[in-house]
Design a protein around this motif. Structure first.
Motif, mmCIF file in Angstrom:
data_model
loop_
_atom_site.group_PDB
_atom_site.id
_atom_site.type_symbol
_atom_site.label_atom_id
_atom_site.label_comp_id
_atom_site.label_asym_id
_atom_site.label_seq_id
_atom_site.Cartn_x
_atom_site.Cartn_y
_atom_site.Cartn_z
ATOM 1 N N THR A 160 0.852 -1.187 0.000
ATOM 2 C CA THR A 160 0.000 0.000 0.000
ATOM 3 C C THR A 160 0.890 1.239 0.000
ATOM 4 O O THR A 160 2.089 1.166 0.288
ATOM 5 C CB THR A 160 -0.928 0.032 1.230
ATOM 6 N N SER A 161 0.328 2.363 -0.327
ATOM 7 C CA SER A 161 1.069 3.624 -0.301
ATOM 8 C C SER A 161 1.055 4.199 1.121
ATOM 9 O O SER A 161 0.205 3.848 1.939
ATOM 10 C CB SER A 161 0.429 4.632 -1.269
ATOM 11 N N LEU A 162 2.012 5.103 1.381
ATOM 12 C CA LEU A 162 2.106 5.701 2.718
ATOM 13 C C LEU A 162 2.496 7.177 2.595
ATOM 14 O O LEU A 162 3.398 7.540 1.842
ATOM 15 C CB LEU A 162 3.144 4.973 3.569
ATOM 16 N N GLN A 163 1.779 7.972 3.322
ATOM 17 C CA GLN A 163 2.142 9.393 3.498
ATOM 18 C C GLN A 163 1.966 9.718 4.967
ATOM 19 O O GLN A 163 0.923 9.484 5.549
ATOM 20 C CB GLN A 163 1.239 10.288 2.642
ATOM 21 N N PHE A 164 3.043 10.232 5.578
ATOM 22 C CA PHE A 164 2.938 10.616 6.997
ATOM 23 C C PHE A 164 3.609 11.964 7.224
ATOM 24 O O PHE A 164 4.494 12.379 6.475
ATOM 25 C CB PHE A 164 3.544 9.533 7.916
ATOM 26 N N ASP A 165 3.160 12.611 8.274
ATOM 27 C CA ASP A 165 3.690 13.923 8.655
ATOM 28 C C ASP A 165 4.314 13.843 10.047
ATOM 29 O O ASP A 165 3.827 13.125 10.922
ATOM 30 C CB ASP A 165 2.582 14.980 8.698
ATOM 31 N N LEU A 166 5.374 14.604 10.203
ATOM 32 C CA LEU A 166 5.908 14.866 11.536
ATOM 33 C C LEU A 166 5.227 16.145 12.009
ATOM 34 O O LEU A 166 5.363 17.200 11.387
ATOM 35 C CB LEU A 166 7.426 15.033 11.484
ATOM 36 N N VAL A 167 4.465 16.070 13.099
ATOM 37 C CA VAL A 167 3.563 17.149 13.506
ATOM 38 C C VAL A 167 4.032 17.756 14.826
ATOM 39 O O VAL A 167 4.373 17.034 15.767
ATOM 40 C CB VAL A 167 2.115 16.622 13.646
ATOM 41 N N LYS A 168 4.004 19.101 14.890
ATOM 42 C CA LYS A 168 4.301 19.832 16.124
ATOM 43 C C LYS A 168 3.092 20.691 16.470
ATOM 44 O O LYS A 168 2.708 21.579 15.704
ATOM 45 C CB LYS A 168 5.537 20.719 15.943
ATOM 46 N N ASN A 169 2.500 20.394 17.615
ATOM 47 C CA ASN A 169 1.354 21.172 18.098
ATOM 48 C C ASN A 169 0.256 21.315 17.050
ATOM 49 O O ASN A 169 -0.363 22.372 16.893
ATOM 50 C CB ASN A 169 1.800 22.564 18.564
ATOM 51 N N GLY A 170 0.001 20.222 16.296
ATOM 52 C CA GLY A 170 -1.092 20.220 15.323
ATOM 53 C C GLY A 170 -0.717 20.730 13.950
ATOM 54 O O GLY A 170 -1.567 20.735 13.048
ATOM 55 N N ARG A 171 0.536 21.171 13.735
ATOM 56 C CA ARG A 171 0.959 21.663 12.431
ATOM 57 C C ARG A 171 2.099 20.803 11.895
ATOM 58 O O ARG A 171 3.025 20.447 12.629
ATOM 59 C CB ARG A 171 1.413 23.117 12.522
ATOM 60 N N SER A 172 2.024 20.483 10.605
ATOM 61 C CA SER A 172 3.019 19.614 9.991
ATOM 62 C C SER A 172 4.368 20.317 9.913
ATOM 63 O O SER A 172 4.470 21.462 9.455
ATOM 64 C CB SER A 172 2.564 19.201 8.588
ATOM 65 N N VAL A 173 5.405 19.614 10.380
ATOM 66 C CA VAL A 173 6.772 20.123 10.282
ATOM 67 C C VAL A 173 7.441 19.601 9.020
ATOM 68 O O VAL A 173 8.159 20.332 8.323
ATOM 69 C CB VAL A 173 7.586 19.718 11.527
ATOM 70 N N PRO A 186 7.865 -6.137 1.260
ATOM 71 C CA PRO A 186 7.887 -4.918 2.083
ATOM 72 C C PRO A 186 8.963 -3.928 1.618
ATOM 73 O O PRO A 186 10.054 -4.337 1.191
ATOM 74 C CB PRO A 186 8.193 -5.427 3.490
ATOM 75 N N ALA A 187 8.647 -2.668 1.698
ATOM 76 C CA ALA A 187 9.582 -1.596 1.378
ATOM 77 C C ALA A 187 9.690 -0.685 2.617
ATOM 78 O O ALA A 187 9.062 -0.942 3.649
ATOM 79 C CB ALA A 187 9.105 -0.815 0.169
ATOM 80 N N SER A 188 10.486 0.347 2.512
ATOM 81 C CA SER A 188 10.674 1.238 3.663
ATOM 82 C C SER A 188 10.592 2.698 3.237
ATOM 83 O O SER A 188 10.908 3.055 2.099
ATOM 84 C CB SER A 188 12.015 0.973 4.351
ATOM 85 N N LEU A 189 10.177 3.518 4.168
ATOM 86 C CA LEU A 189 10.123 4.965 3.981
ATOM 87 C C LEU A 189 10.601 5.618 5.274
ATOM 88 O O LEU A 189 10.041 5.347 6.337
ATOM 89 C CB LEU A 189 8.696 5.423 3.670
ATOM 90 N N SER A 190 11.647 6.431 5.179
ATOM 91 C CA SER A 190 12.212 7.072 6.360
ATOM 92 C C SER A 190 12.244 8.593 6.171
ATOM 93 O O SER A 190 12.362 9.088 5.043
ATOM 94 C CB SER A 190 13.634 6.564 6.643
ATOM 95 N N GLY A 191 12.153 9.291 7.285
ATOM 96 C CA GLY A 191 12.239 10.751 7.234
ATOM 97 C C GLY A 191 12.517 11.309 8.627
ATOM 98 O O GLY A 191 12.266 10.647 9.643
ATOM 99 N N GLY A 192 13.073 12.495 8.657
ATOM 100 C CA GLY A 192 13.373 13.120 9.940
ATOM 101 C C GLY A 192 13.527 14.616 9.791
ATOM 102 O O GLY A 192 13.609 15.145 8.678
ATOM 103 N N SER A 193 13.583 15.307 10.925
ATOM 104 C CA SER A 193 13.714 16.762 10.897
ATOM 105 C C SER A 193 14.169 17.274 12.249
ATOM 106 O O SER A 193 13.862 16.677 13.297
ATOM 107 C CB SER A 193 12.375 17.412 10.528
#
Length: 241
Positions: A160-173, A186-193
């Motif tokens: 399946t496809s994946l989209q995710f957000d890193l959120v701070k106080n309700g707002r996407s970072v 299986p595949a992988s998706l990584s992210g950071g900030s």
């Protein structure tokens, strides 16, 4: 006759007195007083008299009032340096400074159902959470130490496809996306900030709406959420006052 006159003249001269008065055979009366004579001119100055002898010392007089302050005098030359004093006693040992800490890591337990959209993903299996700043029941990290943090998400994606957000106080970072292209494994998706946080700020992971919710976890593959303090703003925080 001539001799008689001479004799009379001699007798008359002998009869004169010291006051130059002409004798008379007849007694006369005192004459009137004469007029006063004219004042004579001023005499020459007399010589200075001799100095008198020193008198006895007088008694001490009363103390006079204080006079006004005088003009400040010139600044004197700098004196030579004094000798070094003795060393003071050794002080008591101070408390050891401990750098503030904040770190956690958690993963999804083995589940087959995807997380709910527009809600924090609950990484419920805690790997590290010594300070207790991450809550596995809500999936949220709450800041207690102000500073700069780094958050990283590693997601396993399967069929399946994946989209995710890193959120701070309700707002996407930061937002990350991977499209499913019929890849059978299986595949992988990584992210950071990096995120700057103040006390009470909250950070979590959240999936998007629709079919992009493909977080996956199994015995052989994991999806994790990790965060840690890079450095603190301790000088601006009441936490370290």
């Amino acid at each position: 006759m001539k001799q008689l006159l001479i004799l009379l003249g001699l007798i008359g001269g002998a009869l004169q007195i010291e006051d130059n008065k002409i004798p008379s055979l007849c007694s006369g009366q005192p004459g009137l007083p004469g007029t006063p004579g004219v004042h004579g001119s001023q005499g020459l100055p007399g010589r200075d008299g001799r100095d008198g002898r020193d008198g006895a010392v007088g008694g001490q007089g009363e103390k006079g009032e204080m006079g006004p302050p005088g003009v400040p005098g010139l600044r004197g030359d700098t004196g030579s340096s004094g000798l070094n004093g003795l060393p003071g006693e050794k002080g008591a040992p101070g408390e050891c400074a401990v750098a503030p800490r904040s770190a956690f890591s958690a993963k999804l337990s083995e589940v087959r159902s995807p997380p709910a959209a527009d809600q924090p993903v609950r990484f419920d299996e805690v790997l590290l959470n010594e300070q207790g700043h991450y809550d596995p029941a809500t999936g949220k990290f709450t800041c207690e130490v102000p500073g700069l943090y780094y958050f990283a998400v590693h997601a396993t994606v399967y069929r399946t496809s994946l989209q995710f957000d890193l959120v701070k106080n309700g707002r996407s970072v930061a937002s990350f996306f991977q499209f499913y292209g019929n890849w059978p494994k299986p595949a992988s998706l990584s992210g950071g900030s990096l995120v700057r946080l103040e006390p009470e700020d909250e950070v979590w992971v959240q999936v998007g709406v629709g079919d992009y919710i493909g977080f996956y976890s199994s015995v052989k593959t994991d999806s994790t959420f990790t965060g840690f303090l890079v450095y603190s703003y301790w000088q601006n925080s009441a936490v370290f006052a």
